[in-house]
Motif scaffolding. Structure first.
Motif, PDB file in Angstrom:
ATOM      1  N   GLY A 143       0.817  -1.216   0.000  1.00 27.65           N
ATOM      2  CA  GLY A 143       0.000   0.000   0.000  1.00 27.65           C
ATOM      3  C   GLY A 143       0.849   1.265   0.000  1.00 27.65           C
ATOM      4  O   GLY A 143       0.585   2.194  -0.783  1.00 27.65           O
ATOM      5  N   PRO A 144       1.893   1.343   0.849  1.00 32.65           N
ATOM      6  CA  PRO A 144       2.741   2.538   0.825  1.00 32.65           C
ATOM      7  C   PRO A 144       3.483   2.735  -0.481  1.00 32.65           C
ATOM      8  O   PRO A 144       3.873   3.867  -0.806  1.00 32.65           O
ATOM      9  CB  PRO A 144       3.722   2.281   1.983  1.00 32.65           C
ATOM     10  N   THR A 147       0.789   4.552  -2.573  1.00 37.86           N
ATOM     11  CA  THR A 147       0.647   5.948  -2.148  1.00 37.86           C
ATOM     12  C   THR A 147       1.926   6.734  -2.423  1.00 37.86           C
ATOM     13  O   THR A 147       1.875   7.942  -2.667  1.00 37.86           O
ATOM     14  CB  THR A 147       0.272   6.031  -0.666  1.00 37.86           C
ATOM     15  N   ALA A 150       1.715   8.202  -5.827  1.00 40.19           N
ATOM     16  CA  ALA A 150       0.944   9.448  -5.833  1.00 40.19           C
ATOM     17  C   ALA A 150       1.790  10.606  -5.318  1.00 40.19           C
ATOM     18  O   ALA A 150       1.779  11.697  -5.895  1.00 40.19           O
ATOM     19  CB  ALA A 150      -0.316   9.278  -4.986  1.00 40.19           C
ATOM     20  N   ALA A 151       2.526  10.372  -4.240  1.00 41.17           N
ATOM     21  CA  ALA A 151       3.367  11.426  -3.668  1.00 41.17           C
ATOM     22  C   ALA A 151       4.449  11.867  -4.649  1.00 41.17           C
ATOM     23  O   ALA A 151       4.852  13.040  -4.654  1.00 41.17           O
ATOM     24  CB  ALA A 151       3.993  10.940  -2.365  1.00 41.17           C
ATOM     25  N   VAL A 191      -6.929   1.649  -2.204  1.00 43.62           N
ATOM     26  CA  VAL A 191      -5.761   2.459  -1.839  1.00 43.62           C
ATOM     27  C   VAL A 191      -5.448   3.468  -2.940  1.00 43.62           C
ATOM     28  O   VAL A 191      -5.190   4.644  -2.672  1.00 43.62           O
ATOM     29  CB  VAL A 191      -4.541   1.553  -1.572  1.00 43.62           C
ATOM     30  N   ALA A 192      -5.473   3.011  -4.193  1.00 45.81           N
ATOM     31  CA  ALA A 192      -5.164   3.908  -5.309  1.00 45.81           C
ATOM     32  C   ALA A 192      -6.165   5.054  -5.390  1.00 45.81           C
ATOM     33  O   ALA A 192      -5.780   6.229  -5.505  1.00 45.81           O
ATOM     34  CB  ALA A 192      -5.142   3.119  -6.615  1.00 45.81           C
ATOM     35  N   GLN A 194      -8.152   6.259  -3.101  1.00 44.67           N
ATOM     36  CA  GLN A 194      -8.044   7.153  -1.957  1.00 44.67           C
ATOM     37  C   GLN A 194      -6.826   8.067  -2.066  1.00 44.67           C
ATOM     38  O   GLN A 194      -6.815   9.166  -1.497  1.00 44.67           O
ATOM     39  CB  GLN A 194      -8.008   6.344  -0.666  1.00 44.67           C
ATOM     40  N   ALA A 195      -5.813   7.625  -2.820  1.00 40.48           N
ATOM     41  CA  ALA A 195      -4.626   8.450  -3.044  1.00 40.48           C
ATOM     42  C   ALA A 195      -4.778   9.360  -4.261  1.00 40.48           C
ATOM     43  O   ALA A 195      -3.861  10.113  -4.592  1.00 40.48           O
ATOM     44  CB  ALA A 195      -3.397   7.552  -3.223  1.00 40.48           C
TER      45      ALA A 195
END
Length: 287
Positions: A143-144, A147, A150-151, A191-192, A194-195
């Motif tokens: 998951g990280p 995310t 995205a970051a 997860v994707a 939400q990011a």
């Protein structure tokens, strides 16, 4: 990606478990219950322009890029819709120790208790999403990475090896159930979204309807022309399909691929290792 995964593994140990420039672009209209957890609509890839698949090396093309897929360890391309590659159902080459050290139960084993290795990629173990607890812990690790894409400024993510249940279907040699793989896929989709990332279904032509229902926004297909299955993707995802064919497995001329009724609007021909233009093995054509 190695640093992201290492940090995530440390968090798993501490917490035990966590759930933790041209072209027509549009916004997704998620229809599944999974997709509806999205904080906002996501932007879909353009359906025209210059497309490249750059997992082996990241580089710029003369004239620029409109859509590009790069590994999570690379930077997104400036000015292009950038898709982040994440291996969501197998381990990455060179990262086995990150899973073997305290998380070997998240890897698939055969009936004899031996770890299962992908015969086509002998430096990759297969992840085992067989229980909700295993899926939660896998998500805590990967998951990280999503995310992190995205970051870093990526617009979307593609999750590789969704089709593991079609290749590991024997309890004696290692079994993954379809429903377990799709449940892990649904978690990645959440997860994707939400990011703020769109998420692409990678391959698995037999599951495009299920994938779209889960909430995948677009598709990435390798060799659908070679295996006569492009319609399985474009019939479900419409124009939002990125198609890659390879020079070492093309049973027809690439011009014939380009004239196919079911081929994706963005279709390219690449060398198998996806090397950079300065490598003699480099190959690139676009319809």
């Amino acid at each position: 990606m190695p640093q992201l995964i290492l940090a995530a593994l440390a968090a798993v140990v501490l917490t035990a478990c966590q759930t933790g420039p041209s072209g027509a672009a549009g916004t997704a209209a998620p229809t599944s219950s999974s997709a509806q957890t999205s904080a906002a609509d996501v932007t879909l890839p353009p359906t025209s322009g210059v497309f490249d698949y750059q997992l082996g090396a990241a580089y710029e093309l003369a004239g620029g890029l409109d859509v590009v897929v790069r590994d999570a360890t690379a930077e997104p391309a400036t000015g292009a819709y950038s898709v982040c590659y994440v291996n969501g159902f197998q381990t990455q080459p060179g990262e086995a120790d990150l899973w073997l050290d305290g998380n070997e139960d998240l890897l698939l084993h055969d009936a004899a208790g031996e770890l299962v290795i992908d015969p086509d990629w002998p430096d990759e173990y297969v992840l085992d999403p067989g229980t909700p607890e295993q899926r939660d812990r896998i998500l805590g690790i990967l998951g990280p990475v999503i995310t992190g894409c995205a970051a870093d400024g990526f617009d979307a993510v593609e999750i590789d090896n969704l089709d593991t249940w079609t290749r590991f279907d024997d309890p004696q040699t290692g079994l993954i159930e379809e429903e377990d793989a799709l449940a892990l896929a649904a978690a990645y989709i959440d997860v994707a979204h939400q990011a703020g990332l769109a998420i692409g279904q990678k391959n698995a032509a037999e599951a495009t309807t299920q994938g779209r229902d889960l909430g995948f926004d677009f598709a990435v297909t390798e060799e659908c022309a070679a295996y006569d299955e492009c319609g399985a993707y474009t019939g479900v995802y419409g124009q939002h399909v990125l198609q890659i064919e390879y020079t070492d497995n093309l049973p027809q001329d690439f011009d014939a691929v380009c004239s196919g009724a079911d081929r994706a609007p963005l279709t390219i021909l690449r060398d198998r290792d996806l090397v950079a233009p300065d490598d003699p093995a480099y190959a690139y054509e676009q319809c």
